[in-house]
Design a protein around this motif. Structure first.
Motif, PDB file in Angstrom:
ATOM      1  N   ALA A  26      55.359 -32.102 -98.667  1.00  0.00           N
ATOM      2  CA  ALA A  26      54.928 -31.007 -97.974  1.00  0.00           C
ATOM      3  C   ALA A  26      55.450 -30.213 -98.656  1.00  0.00           C
ATOM      4  CB  ALA A  26      56.515 -31.926 -96.982  1.00  0.00           C
ATOM      5  N   ILE A  27      55.741 -28.655 -98.692  1.00  0.00           N
ATOM      6  CA  ILE A  27      56.047 -27.585 -99.175  1.00  0.00           C
ATOM      7  C   ILE A  27      57.732 -27.456 -99.339  1.00  0.00           C
ATOM      8  CG2 ILE A  27      56.793 -25.428 -99.437  1.00  0.00           C
ATOM      9  CD1 ILE A  27      53.095 -26.121 -99.642  1.00  0.00           C
ATOM     10  N   ALA A  28      58.464 -28.259-100.112  1.00  0.00           N
ATOM     11  CA  ALA A  28      60.037 -28.055-100.322  1.00  0.00           C
ATOM     12  C   ALA A  28      60.329 -27.139-100.916  1.00  0.00           C
ATOM     13  CB  ALA A  28      60.348 -29.401-101.105  1.00  0.00           C
ATOM     14  N   GLU A  29      61.544 -26.680-100.974  1.00  0.00           N
ATOM     15  CA  GLU A  29      62.274 -25.408-101.395  1.00  0.00           C
ATOM     16  C   GLU A  29      63.774 -26.497-102.719  1.00  0.00           C
ATOM     17  OE1 GLU A  29      62.298 -22.419-101.438  1.00  0.00           O
ATOM     18  OE2 GLU A  29      60.781 -22.039-100.173  1.00  0.00           O
ATOM     19  N   MET A  30      63.673 -26.530-103.611  1.00  0.00           N
ATOM     20  CA  MET A  30      64.524 -26.881-104.411  1.00  0.00           C
ATOM     21  C   MET A  30      65.120 -26.256-105.676  1.00  0.00           C
ATOM     22  SD  MET A  30      61.668 -30.169-105.369  1.00  0.00           S
ATOM     23  CE  MET A  30      59.999 -29.276-105.728  1.00  0.00           C
ATOM     24  N   ASP A  31      66.651 -26.690-106.144  1.00  0.00           N
ATOM     25  CA  ASP A  31      66.893 -26.628-107.138  1.00  0.00           C
ATOM     26  C   ASP A  31      66.370 -26.632-108.690  1.00  0.00           C
ATOM     27  OD1 ASP A  31      69.854 -26.347-109.531  1.00  0.00           O
ATOM     28  OD2 ASP A  31      69.928 -25.744-107.671  1.00  0.00           O
ATOM     29  N   ASP A  32      66.758 -26.040-109.348  1.00  0.00           N
ATOM     30  CA  ASP A  32      66.182 -25.923-110.601  1.00  0.00           C
ATOM     31  C   ASP A  32      66.480 -26.791-111.499  1.00  0.00           C
ATOM     32  OD1 ASP A  32      65.029 -23.691-110.514  1.00  0.00           O
ATOM     33  OD2 ASP A  32      66.120 -22.649-111.954  1.00  0.00           O
ATOM     34  N   ALA A  33      67.844 -28.022-111.297  1.00  0.00           N
ATOM     35  CA  ALA A  33      68.027 -29.078-111.959  1.00  0.00           C
ATOM     36  C   ALA A  33      67.148 -30.759-111.254  1.00  0.00           C
ATOM     37  CB  ALA A  33      69.591 -29.588-110.849  1.00  0.00           C
ATOM     38  N   ALA A  34      65.832 -30.049-110.602  1.00  0.00           N
ATOM     39  CA  ALA A  34      65.146 -30.993-109.786  1.00  0.00           C
ATOM     40  C   ALA A  34      64.076 -31.584-111.093  1.00  0.00           C
ATOM     41  CB  ALA A  34      64.610 -30.558-108.224  1.00  0.00           C
ATOM     42  N   LEU A  35      64.000 -29.728-111.740  1.00  0.00           N
ATOM     43  CA  LEU A  35      63.236 -30.346-112.536  1.00  0.00           C
ATOM     44  C   LEU A  35      62.748 -31.149-114.365  1.00  0.00           C
ATOM     45  CD1 LEU A  35      62.556 -26.019-113.533  1.00  0.00           C
ATOM     46  CD2 LEU A  35      60.649 -27.788-112.358  1.00  0.00           C
ATOM     47  N   PRO A  36      61.760 -31.380-114.294  1.00  0.00           N
ATOM     48  CA  PRO A  36      61.228 -32.330-115.779  1.00  0.00           C
ATOM     49  C   PRO A  36      62.835 -32.002-116.539  1.00  0.00           C
ATOM     50  CG  PRO A  36      60.057 -32.618-114.739  1.00  0.00           C
ATOM     51  CD  PRO A  36      60.438 -31.583-113.629  1.00  0.00           C
ATOM     52  N   ASP A  37      62.899 -32.996-117.269  1.00  0.00           N
ATOM     53  CA  ASP A  37      63.671 -32.348-119.101  1.00  0.00           C
ATOM     54  C   ASP A  37      62.896 -32.407-119.397  1.00  0.00           C
ATOM     55  OD1 ASP A  37      65.681 -31.679-120.450  1.00  0.00           O
ATOM     56  OD2 ASP A  37      66.389 -33.591-121.015  1.00  0.00           O
ATOM     57  N   GLU A 102      49.789 -35.256-112.589  1.00  0.00           N
ATOM     58  CA  GLU A 102      49.875 -37.257-111.968  1.00  0.00           C
ATOM     59  C   GLU A 102      50.300 -37.777-112.287  1.00  0.00           C
ATOM     60  OE1 GLU A 102      45.546 -37.860-113.565  1.00  0.00           O
ATOM     61  OE2 GLU A 102      45.219 -35.939-114.437  1.00  0.00           O
ATOM     62  N   ALA A 103      51.330 -37.616-113.664  1.00  0.00           N
ATOM     63  CA  ALA A 103      51.868 -38.636-114.368  1.00  0.00           C
ATOM     64  C   ALA A 103      53.467 -37.368-114.198  1.00  0.00           C
ATOM     65  CB  ALA A 103      51.564 -39.310-115.761  1.00  0.00           C
ATOM     66  N   HIS A 104      52.800 -36.242-114.665  1.00  0.00           N
ATOM     67  CA  HIS A 104      53.740 -34.756-114.844  1.00  0.00           C
ATOM     68  C   HIS A 104      54.178 -34.484-113.904  1.00  0.00           C
ATOM     69  CE1 HIS A 104      54.059 -37.525-119.013  1.00  0.00           C
ATOM     70  NE2 HIS A 104      52.647 -36.742-119.598  1.00  0.00           N
ATOM     71  N   TRP A 105      55.118 -33.649-113.577  1.00  0.00           N
ATOM     72  CA  TRP A 105      54.931 -32.522-112.349  1.00  0.00           C
ATOM     73  C   TRP A 105      54.440 -31.259-112.857  1.00  0.00           C
ATOM     74  CZ3 TRP A 105      60.257 -31.407-109.129  1.00  0.00           C
ATOM     75  CH2 TRP A 105      60.444 -32.758-108.921  1.00  0.00           C
ATOM     76  N   GLY A 106      52.953 -30.862-111.883  1.00  0.00           N
ATOM     77  CA  GLY A 106      52.296 -30.154-112.779  1.00  0.00           C
ATOM     78  C   GLY A 106      52.461 -28.360-111.901  1.00  0.00           C
ATOM     79  N   GLY A 107      51.383 -27.571-111.609  1.00  0.00           N
ATOM     80  CA  GLY A 107      51.376 -26.643-111.395  1.00  0.00           C
ATOM     81  C   GLY A 107      51.251 -25.991-110.154  1.00  0.00           C
ATOM     82  N   MET A 108      51.339 -27.131-108.719  1.00  0.00           N
ATOM     83  CA  MET A 108      51.567 -26.330-108.186  1.00  0.00           C
ATOM     84  C   MET A 108      53.281 -26.007-107.013  1.00  0.00           C
ATOM     85  SD  MET A 108      48.433 -27.938-105.538  1.00  0.00           S
ATOM     86  CE  MET A 108      46.744 -28.223-106.087  1.00  0.00           C
ATOM     87  N   SER A 109      53.316 -25.235-107.945  1.00  0.00           N
ATOM     88  CA  SER A 109      54.597 -25.263-107.736  1.00  0.00           C
ATOM     89  C   SER A 109      55.451 -23.318-108.094  1.00  0.00           C
ATOM     90  CB  SER A 109      56.125 -25.623-108.703  1.00  0.00           C
ATOM     91  OG  SER A 109      56.864 -25.712-109.032  1.00  0.00           O
ATOM     92  N   THR A 110      56.672 -22.637-108.360  1.00  0.00           N
ATOM     93  CA  THR A 110      56.751 -21.434-108.933  1.00  0.00           C
ATOM     94  C   THR A 110      57.923 -21.716-110.003  1.00  0.00           C
ATOM     95  OG1 THR A 110      58.737 -21.315-107.189  1.00  0.00           O
ATOM     96  CG2 THR A 110      56.822 -20.220-106.354  1.00  0.00           C
ATOM     97  N   LYS A 111      57.811 -22.668-109.777  1.00  0.00           N
ATOM     98  CA  LYS A 111      58.461 -23.382-111.750  1.00  0.00           C
ATOM     99  C   LYS A 111      57.503 -24.486-112.448  1.00  0.00           C
ATOM    100  CE  LYS A 111      62.757 -20.676-111.643  1.00  0.00           C
ATOM    101  NZ  LYS A 111      64.013 -20.874-111.704  1.00  0.00           N
ATOM    102  N   ALA A 112      57.735 -24.548-113.109  1.00  0.00           N
ATOM    103  CA  ALA A 112      57.616 -25.433-113.856  1.00  0.00           C
ATOM    104  C   ALA A 112      57.937 -26.051-115.225  1.00  0.00           C
ATOM    105  CB  ALA A 112      55.699 -26.179-114.201  1.00  0.00           C
TER     106      ALA A 112
END
Length: 337
Positions: A26-37, A102-112
């Motif tokens: 699904a397309i999700a709207e998330m807070d920046d806090a959800a980004l990996p560290d 695959e193992a790390h969040w990828g590019g289909m996002s407005t921030k990475a």
């Protein structure tokens, strides 16, 4: 206009798996806090759709190794924050491989969020959109071309075959090899519908994939000086068995299968080289070499002709199409829409 919400929000295609193993997207709207560290934050402009992405999104193979996951093995964008001294806000970058999507969040996002070592400077010759039109597929194709050159497969050595020629890797390989002066034989299951397209990319001859998809003889009549194979299995075995002495086949895909039902005969009796291409973990120097050669040897008009652009919401349908083998060329994803 970029789709951004105030308060540090970003938008992504998110893959999930519940406790019972049921998967969803699904397309999700998330807070920046959800980004990996991770030390570098990139404002993503474009991603791209590859066969591996299609597998991840449509559960076609165990590609995803951590949940939830943002797919996308490619991205292009601008660094907006960096704790890595190698990168500064404003740097234009691309990412290919390194297990993103695959193992790390990828590019289909407005921030990475990325590690600094995963980033490659955006080549001056390309816009972010053009870099994603090339993407991992085009970068892999160029690694294959480099392998042929490094094994002395020159244009005057004889014909070179490209399998899966209407796909992303195949399209770029045909275009680059043709520009370099090679006689390119394009193999595809879509000769009737895509023959004109492949001729426009530079293919000198077209053959249907069925000619190569059955069991191979240990040694066949020689037809090729070399090849770029995206298919694997019986197709790769046939190409190797029909490669002339001291030829080279660059293998980078497994659409037909992971097996290699062949014989050692071509390697021993004809000194054929099978060059494996793994684009995921190539060092920075090799990546730069490939991208610099793409800027030099890939006609941007042909790149534009092989590229379609879709929105993030269109990705699941396109993922099903790429697995069905109905996608032609390259697909760029505008993650902001």
């Amino acid at each position: 206009m970029r789709l951004r919400q105030a308060g540090g929000m970003f938008r992504a295609l998110l893959l999930n798996q519940d406790d019972d193993g049921n998967r969803s997207h699904a397309i999700a709207e998330m807070d920046d806090a959800a980004l990996p560290d991770r030390p570098v934050i990139v404002d993503v402009e474009y991603s791209t759709l590859n066969y591996k992405d299609g597998l991840a999104i449509m559960n076609g193979a165990p590609i995803v190794r951590a949940w939830p996951m943002v797919p996308g093995i490619d991205l292009a964008g601008t660094v907006v924050r960096s704790d890595d001294p190698a990168w500064s806000p404003g740097d234009k970058v691309i990412v290919n491989g390194w297990d993103v999507g695959e193992a790390h969040w990828g590019g289909m996002s407005t921030k990475a969020a990325m590690d600094g070592g995963w980033l490659t400077p955006l080549p001056d010759a390309y816009t972010a959109h053009q870099a994603m039109a090339v993407g991992t597929a085009g970068y892999t194709a160029m690694l294959c071309v480099l392998a042929l050159e490094e094994h002395d497969i020159t244009p005057d050595a004889g014909p070179v075959i490209v399998t899966g020629a209407a796909g992303g890797v195949g399209s770029v390989a045909v275009a680059v090899l043709a520009k370099l002066g090679y006689e390119v034989i394009a193999s595809s299951g879509r000769i009737d519908s895509e023959g004109g397209y492949l001729r426009e990319l530079g293919a000198a001859e077209l053959i249907h994939r069925d000619e190569l998809s059955g069991p191979a003889r240990p040694l066949g009549k020689t037809r090729f000086a070399g090849g770029v194979d995206t298919v694997g299995s019986h197709t790769l075995a046939n190409i190797v068995s029909q490669t002339q002495p001291h030829g080279c086949v660059a293998a980078c895909g497994l659409a037909q299968g992971m097996d290699f039902p062949s014989s050692v005969a071509p390697f021993i009796l004809r000194a054929v080289t099978l060059a494996g291409i793994n684009c995921v973990y190539e060092p920075a120097e090799r990546r730069a070499q490939a991208w610099n050669r793409l800027a030099q040897d890939l006609d941007t008009a042909k790149l534009d002709a092989m590229t379609d652009t879709i929105n993030l919401s269109d990705v699941p349908a396109a993922a099903a199409q790429i697995l069905a083998g109905t996608i032609r060329g390259r697909v760029v994803i505008d993650v902001s829409h």
